[in-house]
Design a protein around this motif. Structure first.
Motif, PDB file in Angstrom:
ATOM      1  N   VAL A 214       0.730  -1.106   0.001  1.00  0.00           N
ATOM      2  CA  VAL A 214       0.011  -0.096  -0.047  1.00  0.00           C
ATOM      3  C   VAL A 214       0.814   1.359  -0.115  1.00  0.00           C
ATOM      4  O   VAL A 214       0.527   2.189  -0.670  1.00  0.00           O
ATOM      5  CB  VAL A 214      -0.847  -0.080   1.069  1.00  0.00           C
ATOM      6  N   ASN A 215       2.003   1.238   0.942  1.00  0.00           N
ATOM      7  CA  ASN A 215       2.778   2.447   0.883  1.00  0.00           C
ATOM      8  C   ASN A 215       3.446   2.737  -0.511  1.00  0.00           C
ATOM      9  O   ASN A 215       3.604   3.801  -0.657  1.00  0.00           O
ATOM     10  CB  ASN A 215       3.895   2.357   2.020  1.00  0.00           C
ATOM     11  N   LYS A 216       3.995   1.777  -1.201  1.00  0.00           N
ATOM     12  CA  LYS A 216       4.707   1.927  -2.289  1.00  0.00           C
ATOM     13  C   LYS A 216       3.483   2.278  -3.357  1.00  0.00           C
ATOM     14  O   LYS A 216       4.026   3.100  -4.278  1.00  0.00           O
ATOM     15  CB  LYS A 216       5.415   0.598  -2.593  1.00  0.00           C
ATOM     16  N   LEU A 217       2.690   1.551  -3.494  1.00  0.00           N
ATOM     17  CA  LEU A 217       1.513   1.852  -4.480  1.00  0.00           C
ATOM     18  C   LEU A 217       0.991   3.327  -4.626  1.00  0.00           C
ATOM     19  O   LEU A 217       0.953   4.036  -5.447  1.00  0.00           O
ATOM     20  CB  LEU A 217       0.362   0.961  -4.322  1.00  0.00           C
ATOM     21  N   TYR A 218       0.652   3.847  -3.240  1.00  0.00           N
ATOM     22  CA  TYR A 218       0.027   5.140  -3.366  1.00  0.00           C
ATOM     23  C   TYR A 218       1.016   6.286  -2.599  1.00  0.00           C
ATOM     24  O   TYR A 218       0.756   7.395  -2.606  1.00  0.00           O
ATOM     25  CB  TYR A 218      -1.259   4.961  -2.301  1.00  0.00           C
ATOM     26  N   GLY A 219       2.259   5.777  -2.293  1.00  0.00           N
ATOM     27  CA  GLY A 219       3.129   6.929  -1.890  1.00  0.00           C
ATOM     28  C   GLY A 219       2.994   7.350  -0.365  1.00  0.00           C
ATOM     29  O   GLY A 219       3.377   8.513  -0.020  1.00  0.00           O
ATOM     30  N   TYR A 220       2.084   6.473   0.285  1.00  0.00           N
ATOM     31  CA  TYR A 220       1.942   6.864   1.795  1.00  0.00           C
ATOM     32  C   TYR A 220       3.108   6.224   2.579  1.00  0.00           C
ATOM     33  O   TYR A 220       4.060   5.736   1.977  1.00  0.00           O
ATOM     34  CB  TYR A 220       0.926   5.968   2.027  1.00  0.00           C
ATOM     35  N   SER A 221       3.145   6.547   3.921  1.00  0.00           N
ATOM     36  CA  SER A 221       4.089   6.072   4.848  1.00  0.00           C
ATOM     37  C   SER A 221       3.223   5.673   5.997  1.00  0.00           C
ATOM     38  O   SER A 221       3.606   6.134   7.243  1.00  0.00           O
ATOM     39  CB  SER A 221       4.900   7.238   5.253  1.00  0.00           C
ATOM     40  N   PHE A 222       2.211   4.762   5.877  1.00  0.00           N
ATOM     41  CA  PHE A 222       1.518   4.373   7.037  1.00  0.00           C
ATOM     42  C   PHE A 222       2.278   3.591   7.858  1.00  0.00           C
ATOM     43  O   PHE A 222       3.350   2.859   7.447  1.00  0.00           O
ATOM     44  CB  PHE A 222       0.379   3.508   6.189  1.00  0.00           C
ATOM     45  N   THR A 223       1.833   3.759   9.055  1.00  0.00           N
ATOM     46  CA  THR A 223       2.191   2.397  10.004  1.00  0.00           C
ATOM     47  C   THR A 223       1.015   1.376   9.790  1.00  0.00           C
ATOM     48  O   THR A 223      -0.038   1.414   9.227  1.00  0.00           O
ATOM     49  CB  THR A 223       2.393   2.879  11.784  1.00  0.00           C
ATOM     50  N   SER A 224       1.466   0.548  10.802  1.00  0.00           N
ATOM     51  CA  SER A 224       0.585  -0.591  10.718  1.00  0.00           C
ATOM     52  C   SER A 224      -0.952  -0.321  11.115  1.00  0.00           C
ATOM     53  O   SER A 224      -1.787  -0.877  10.672  1.00  0.00           O
ATOM     54  CB  SER A 224       0.968  -2.195  11.454  1.00  0.00           C
ATOM     55  N   GLU A 225      -0.848   0.320  12.171  1.00  0.00           N
ATOM     56  CA  GLU A 225      -2.070   0.567  12.800  1.00  0.00           C
ATOM     57  C   GLU A 225      -2.783   1.862  11.908  1.00  0.00           C
ATOM     58  O   GLU A 225      -3.984   1.732  11.611  1.00  0.00           O
ATOM     59  CB  GLU A 225      -1.795   1.568  14.142  1.00  0.00           C
ATOM     60  N   GLN A 226      -2.183   2.607  11.156  1.00  0.00           N
ATOM     61  CA  GLN A 226      -2.757   3.358  10.350  1.00  0.00           C
ATOM     62  C   GLN A 226      -3.218   2.774   9.098  1.00  0.00           C
ATOM     63  O   GLN A 226      -4.397   3.143   8.358  1.00  0.00           O
ATOM     64  CB  GLN A 226      -1.544   4.278   9.852  1.00  0.00           C
ATOM     65  N   LEU A 227      -2.641   1.627   8.697  1.00  0.00           N
ATOM     66  CA  LEU A 227      -3.119   0.698   7.587  1.00  0.00           C
ATOM     67  C   LEU A 227      -4.324   0.170   7.903  1.00  0.00           C
ATOM     68  O   LEU A 227      -5.326   0.044   7.122  1.00  0.00           O
ATOM     69  CB  LEU A 227      -1.972  -0.199   7.158  1.00  0.00           C
ATOM     70  N   MET A 228      -4.370  -0.446   9.145  1.00  0.00           N
ATOM     71  CA  MET A 228      -5.845  -0.853   9.752  1.00  0.00           C
ATOM     72  C   MET A 228      -6.798  -0.092   9.574  1.00  0.00           C
ATOM     73  O   MET A 228      -7.916  -0.201   9.096  1.00  0.00           O
ATOM     74  CB  MET A 228      -5.587  -1.476  11.182  1.00  0.00           C
TER      75      MET A 228
END
Length: 373
Positions: A103-117
């Motif tokens: 997800v981070n590489k696809l959209y350019g995000y820098s989510f943590t695991s909690e943020q991804l949830m």
């Protein structure tokens, strides 16, 4: 010659049962296969360049069953191997199953695991009654990831839209919120050190086991004398497709050897949206073989050809149940394996099913007792 058991099909189910019945119960076995080799779809061989390839596409061994692992370890040493798969999406090669890095590489995000949830919670579409392969994915990760990673791949693989397939198709592929990029998380993950065919050769190397290859059981059935039959072929073919043909998805393989040492970063790269093929496999990544060249396989799903995947749709399950009712009325005939029971099984599940049938035939109480050497 009279046999205690005729076994149709020399893949995992047939070979395991032949070995157990011959070595543990001293039964006389005739093991028949239409193909000119043992091992079924797990058959591997050296190509013209001396590279070990899987003739029928990649077979990755993984299991959580100590009994299955212990049993097969009697016939092979193992090479540790953890399978990793990348998917070609939007010009990038991204980990599949979907994880934090995907997800981070696809959209350019820098989510943590909690943020991804939290992100998955926000984009997931609630489905009150999850029935289809589409329901599973959109409820977990939302519509966009479903379209990019799953819909196109599934349509190519199965020839129908995920909305028309049973939920089991995509439920097998987990979604992760950490960086674990392993395709499987099983306790035992490895490859037969010298290949699957060598393992099968050891399994069926017994004076009580008579091999008959390149032979159609139906053509010689009336000439055979035997007590019981173990059938691992398509259950509908056994009954001459009297209720109609059970639908299967087939595959075409384009094997190529390239004049380079390495082709892709991992053993398998999926192509969910571009190209007619679903994936490319590079076998040296699986086997660990060192060779100046490399061999790859392009995989093209198709309707016609050898049966590989039972198509999980309600009408097909209903048709199978009609054949299962016929099978239950056949004294001394046992149907086993992916084709014999019209189920998509992993290799370890087929081995476990075969060992369970042996346990029943031998009157043994435990699986541990059934796997003893």
């Amino acid at each position: 010659m009279h046999y205690d058991y005729v076994i149709v099909g020399a893949g995992f189910a047939g070979s395991v049962l032949a070995e157990r019945l011959a070595t543990q119960l001293d039964k006389r076995i005739l093991l028949i296969d239409k193909r000119p080799h043992i091992g079924g779809n797990a058959f591997d061989c050296l190509n013209e360049d001396g590279i070990l390839i899987h003739q029928y596409g990649p077979h990755i061994f993984h299991t959580n069953s100590p009994e299955v692992y212990t049993y097969l370890s009697q016939f092979t040493s193992w090479r540790p191997y953890e399978h990793r798969v990348l998917a070609a999406v939007d010009g990038q090669l991204l980990p599949i199953p979907i994880n934090l890095d995907t997800v981070n590489k696809l959209y350019g995000y820098s989510f943590t695991s909690e943020q991804l949830m939290a992100y998955f919670d926000s984009v997931g579409e609630p489905v009150a009654d999850i029935q289809t392969a589409e329901d599973v994915v959109v409820s977990q990760v939302g519509r966009d990831l479903y379209e990019k990673f799953f819909r196109g791949y599934t349509r190519k693989q199965w020839g129908v839209d995920p909305s028309q397939l049973d939920k089991m198709v995509t439920a097998r592929i987990p979604t992760r919120t950490n960086q674990d990029d392993r395709y499987f998380t099983d306790q035992f993950q490895c490859m037969p050190l010298h290949g699957y065919t060598k393992m099968f050769e050891k399994m069926v190397d017994h004076p009580n086991i008579h091999l008959l290859l390149s032979t159609d059981f139906k053509e010689i059935n009336r000439q055979l004398s035997f007590d019981e039959l173990i059938y691992t072929g398509p259950i509908d073919e056994y009954f001459d497709c009297c209720y109609g043909k059970l639908p299967y998805r087939s595959l075409r393989f384009d094997h190529q050897t390239l004049e380079v040492a390495n082709y892709q970063p991992v053993g398998v790269v999926n192509y969910p949206n571009d190209h007619a093929y679903t994936r490319i496999t590079e076998y040296k990544k699986l086997t660990g073989q060192e060779h100046p060249k490399t061999s790859i396989t392009f995989e093209y799903p198709q309707d016609e050809g050898d049966p590989y995947y039972p198509i999980p749709r309600p009408e097909n399950a209903a048709l199978y149940r009609q054949y299962k009712q016929l099978a239950d009325g056949q004294p001394g005939v046992h149907f086993v394996g992916r084709l014999g029971t019209y189920r998509y099984y992993n290799m370890d599940q087929v081995v476990a099913q075969a060992l369970t049938l042996f346990k029943k035939l031998a009157g043994i109480d435990s699986l541990q007792e059934a796997i003893k050497g």
